[in-house]
Write an enzyme that holds these catalytic residues in place. Structure first.
Site, PDB file in Angstrom:
ATOM      1  N   PRO A   2       0.783  -1.207   0.000  1.00  0.00           N
ATOM      2  CA  PRO A   2       0.000   0.000   0.000  1.00  0.00           C
ATOM      3  C   PRO A   2       0.823   1.268   0.000  1.00  0.00           C
ATOM      4  O   PRO A   2       1.579   1.536   0.919  1.00  0.00           O
ATOM      5  CB  PRO A   2      -0.767  -0.099   1.313  1.00  0.00           C
ATOM      6  CG  PRO A   2      -0.023  -1.111   2.130  1.00  0.00           C
ATOM      7  CD  PRO A   2       1.131  -1.575   1.354  1.00  0.00           C
ATOM      8  N   GLU A   3       0.601   2.055  -1.002  1.00  0.00           N
ATOM      9  CA  GLU A   3       1.089   3.425  -1.029  1.00  0.00           C
ATOM     10  C   GLU A   3      -0.144   4.309  -0.808  1.00  0.00           C
ATOM     11  O   GLU A   3      -1.223   3.801  -0.539  1.00  0.00           O
ATOM     12  CB  GLU A   3       1.776   3.718  -2.367  1.00  0.00           C
ATOM     13  CG  GLU A   3       2.900   2.724  -2.673  1.00  0.00           C
ATOM     14  CD  GLU A   3       3.595   2.968  -3.991  1.00  0.00           C
ATOM     15  OE1 GLU A   3       3.779   4.136  -4.344  1.00  0.00           O
ATOM     16  OE2 GLU A   3       3.929   1.995  -4.674  1.00  0.00           O
TER      17      GLU A   3
END
Length: 274
Positions: A2-3
């Site tokens: 996850p960014e």
DNA sequence: CGGGCCACCTGGCGGC
DNA sequence: TGCCGCCAGGTGGCCC
């Protein structure tokens, strides 16, 4: 996984699902993530109501009416599911709420964070205190960025992934943003001209905005809480495209793959001049 | 102090 | 089929 766009997607789903729910019980199956989950966390949050859910950098914060806030980070492999009675391997935390709803935190690699502190102390906490500017903060101007990169001898790609400088950008979006801005990932961070800084900021906002609209990017196994993949995978121009023709300059150049600071970088050596 | 490198952990994939 | 090495969306710590 996850960014910023993936975290934003998860945060939005959480906000829809949990605001004003009461936490009945929190079950911890695995205390050892990146942090050791405090043993008293379940007791502290039992019978508290969730008032607010928001994102700062790649953290999700949930403010509750016990004047405490949950601090959640998804690490590389963290996922959230709702109301799933079929438990899976690495379902480390289950939050049982009112209305028979439940939130499951699953993180196979355990690089994530699940912690809490007083709501008034969230931004002074060790997790959040050193963080840089948010990509959509109006204070992020070309001059601000030039100042932030001053004396930074590291490659620009590393710099935009540095959460102490600017938050939310990880390996995939760093590659995509630099391609969009036509800046080589190898450029020294302190060498950017004002016009390049402006292009970079525009690329950051554009790529992140489109990725949020698409629900993030699924490379391997990212799923939104509703079970969807992140459709920005279909918009990637360089990440994972090594050996393919550049989508801008066509037959003239191929995307290449290099290593920077231990992470894989993809770029077009023709479009992204040094 | 800045920067380079490793560690943390599990799982999936390709190669032999 | 099986084992081995390598790779993966992130970040903190240690060492120079």
């Amino acid at each position: 996984m996850p960014e910023l766009p993936e975290v934003e997607t998860v945060k939005n789903a959480l906000a829809c699902f949990v605001i004003n729910l009461e936490i009945k019980e929190i079950v911890i199956n695995q205390h050892c993530l990146r942090n050791i989950i405090p043993a008293n966390l379940p007791q502290i949050f039992a019978n508290s109501k969730i008032l607010r859910v928001y994102r700062r950098a790649k953290f999700i914060i949930m403010d509750c009416d016990n004047e405490k806030s949950l601090i959640i980070h998804l690490g590389m492999s963290g996922k959230i599911r709702f109301n799933d009675k079929n438990f899976q391997k690495h379902d480390h935390i289950v939050i049982y709420c009112s209305q028979n709803k439940s939130i499951i935190y699953n993180d196979s690699r355990r690089f994530g964070v699940f912690d809490f502190c007083r709501t008034e102390d969230v931004h002074k906490s060790n997790y959040l205190k050193g963080l840089g500017i948010e990509p959509f903060d109006v204070k992020l101007t070309p001059q601000f960025l030039i100042n932030a990169l001053k004396n930074k001898k590291i490659p620009i790609k590393q710099a935009i992934m540095d959460q102490k400088i600017i938050t939310g950008i990880g390996n995939i979006y760093a590659c995509e943003i630099l391609f969009k801005a036509k800046i080589s990932p190898l450029r020294s961070a302190d060498s950017l001209k004002i016009k390049e800084a402006q292009n970079l900021i525009e690329a950051i906002k554009e790529i992140l905005t489109l990725a949020i609209k698409a629900g993030g990017t699924t490379i391997k196994d990212f799923k939104t809480p509703s079970g969807d993949i992140g459709y920005f995978i279909n918009n990637l121009k360089v990440y994972g495209k090594d050996g393919l023709c550049c989508s801008v300059c066509g037959e003239k150049s191929k995307i290449i793959k290099i290593k920077q600071a231990g992470r894989t970088t993809f770029y077009c050596p023709l479009c992204q001049k040094s």
